[in-house]
Design a protein around this motif. Structure first.
Motif, mmCIF file in Angstrom:
data_model
loop_
_atom_site.group_PDB
_atom_site.id
_atom_site.type_symbol
_atom_site.label_atom_id
_atom_site.label_comp_id
_atom_site.label_asym_id
_atom_site.label_seq_id
_atom_site.Cartn_x
_atom_site.Cartn_y
_atom_site.Cartn_z
ATOM 1 N N VAL A 19 0.715 -1.166 0.211
ATOM 2 C CA VAL A 19 0.052 -0.038 -0.045
ATOM 3 C C VAL A 19 0.814 1.270 0.031
ATOM 4 O O VAL A 19 1.929 1.372 0.837
ATOM 5 C CB VAL A 19 -0.924 -0.003 1.124
ATOM 6 N N GLU A 20 0.703 2.113 -1.056
ATOM 7 C CA GLU A 20 1.235 3.498 -0.920
ATOM 8 C C GLU A 20 0.399 4.797 -0.908
ATOM 9 O O GLU A 20 -0.758 4.619 -1.538
ATOM 10 C CB GLU A 20 2.125 3.755 -2.276
ATOM 11 N N VAL A 31 -4.504 7.058 -2.240
ATOM 12 C CA VAL A 31 -4.087 5.794 -1.775
ATOM 13 C C VAL A 31 -3.941 4.766 -2.857
ATOM 14 O O VAL A 31 -5.071 4.801 -3.738
ATOM 15 C CB VAL A 31 -4.976 5.125 -0.720
ATOM 16 N N HIS A 33 -3.526 0.497 -3.435
ATOM 17 C CA HIS A 33 -3.302 -0.991 -2.947
ATOM 18 C C HIS A 33 -2.720 -1.688 -4.079
ATOM 19 O O HIS A 33 -3.474 -1.795 -5.133
ATOM 20 C CB HIS A 33 -4.715 -1.663 -2.398
ATOM 21 N N TYR A 47 -8.767 2.214 3.732
ATOM 22 C CA TYR A 47 -8.096 3.000 5.041
ATOM 23 C C TYR A 47 -9.344 3.884 5.456
ATOM 24 O O TYR A 47 -10.241 4.386 4.689
ATOM 25 C CB TYR A 47 -7.091 3.589 4.646
ATOM 26 N N ALA A 109 -3.542 2.263 10.334
ATOM 27 C CA ALA A 109 -3.224 1.377 9.151
ATOM 28 C C ALA A 109 -3.605 0.056 9.372
ATOM 29 O O ALA A 109 -3.211 -0.644 10.511
ATOM 30 C CB ALA A 109 -1.865 1.481 8.841
ATOM 31 N N THR A 113 2.557 0.025 5.406
ATOM 32 C CA THR A 113 2.196 1.355 4.438
ATOM 33 C C THR A 113 3.244 2.306 4.128
ATOM 34 O O THR A 113 3.947 2.410 5.084
ATOM 35 C CB THR A 113 1.025 2.244 5.076
#
Length: 282
Positions: A19-20, A31, A33, A47, A109, A113
């Motif tokens: 996840v970024e 976000v 995924h 999130y 979270a 992350t």
């Protein structure tokens, strides 16, 4: 294709994913995924926050079939797929709050992350602890944290001259800095903060004042964090809760540290130029 289900229903296995989160200057968290495809049904928990712009695609940008579980936060359910990788993208619009120049996120979270910050943020505060990140991000290994940062934090430069040598002390804060003074006999740096500021960072040349340090606000010892050292300067962070006089007391000053004396004459100008370049001082 999207459907909703009752909040108590859960579907699917735990995915393999990374996840970024990239935060922009307006406080919007973008976000992504990156989910490894599977022959099993997968459930991906989103999130917390006000989600917008949900998009589920494959590596080529083609939309992928999915279901959603109607709960908070929602979950995206992926049916068995032959895709190597599936990307779940969305924006969180209201998770970051800006107050008096400080952005804050009460972050929670569900997993690991990778988080990146707006341009102009090279240090953050996590659970009341300052962290120097430079041009990098952070990795949060799940759980809750209070995240704080300032974009383009003002820097006050104070010049100290001692026995023909010149040193630059930097103070990063959103409040005014007044009455700055360096005292060799007391091995201290003193300055006034005009009003209470939640975040103050002092960047001290090690050749001027050596670690460790004690920090006092109006003669009362306060919490301080020595959190970064690049071998020429040390970063010291603290949170004064009111206006007053700050005293940063070290252990040794340059005339008492003979190992540094031969170096100062030859490299003090270079250190200052590198210091100014690093922080974009003009």
């Amino acid at each position: 294709m999207s459907q909703t289900f009752a909040q108590e229903i859960t579907l699917g296995a735990i995915p393999e994913q990374t996840v970024e989160i990239r935060i922009d200057e307006e406080g919007i968290a973008h976000v992504v995924h990156e989910v490894k495809g599977s022959t099993k049904t997968l459930q991906i928990d989103a999130y917390e926050g006000n989600m917008t712009n949900l998009l589920v695609t494959d590596k080529g940008g083609n939309e992928v079939q999915y279901l959603t579980l109607e709960k908070y936060p929602i979950s995206v359910v992926l049916p068995p797929s032959g895709n190597d990788m599936i990307f779940i993208k969305y924006d969180l619009m209201d998770v970051l709050i800006s107050k008096d120049g400080v952005w804050t996120w009460e972050f929670n979270a569900p997993g690991i992350t990778n988080m990146y910050f707006p341009k102009g943020v090279d240090m953050i505060w996590v659970n009341d602890r300052p962290v120097y990140i430079g041009e990098k991000g952070i990795r949060q290994h799940g759980g809750k944290m209070t995240l704080e940062y300032v974009i383009g934090e003002p820097v006050v430069l104070k010049e100290v001259r001692w026995e023909g040598k010149k040193f630059t002390v930097a103070i990063r804060t959103l409040t005014d800095v007044e009455q700055f003074e360096f005292s060799q006999p007391t091995k201290s740096i003193t300055f006034d903060v005009a009003k209470g500021s939640p975040l103050v960072t002092v960047i001290i040349p090690l050749e001027l004042l050596w670690e460790p340090y004690d920090v006092y606000l109006n003669s009362n010892k306060t919490l301080n964090r020595e959190f970064y050292n690049n071998r020429t300067h040390v970063w010291l962070g603290f949170r004064p809760d009111t206006s007053g006089t700050m005293h940063v007391v070290g252990t040794t000053v340059v005339p008492e540290f003979p190992l540094f004396v031969p170096l100062v004459i030859g490299i003090s100008a270079v250190i200052f130029l590198q210091f100014r370049k690093k922080f974009n001082f003009h």
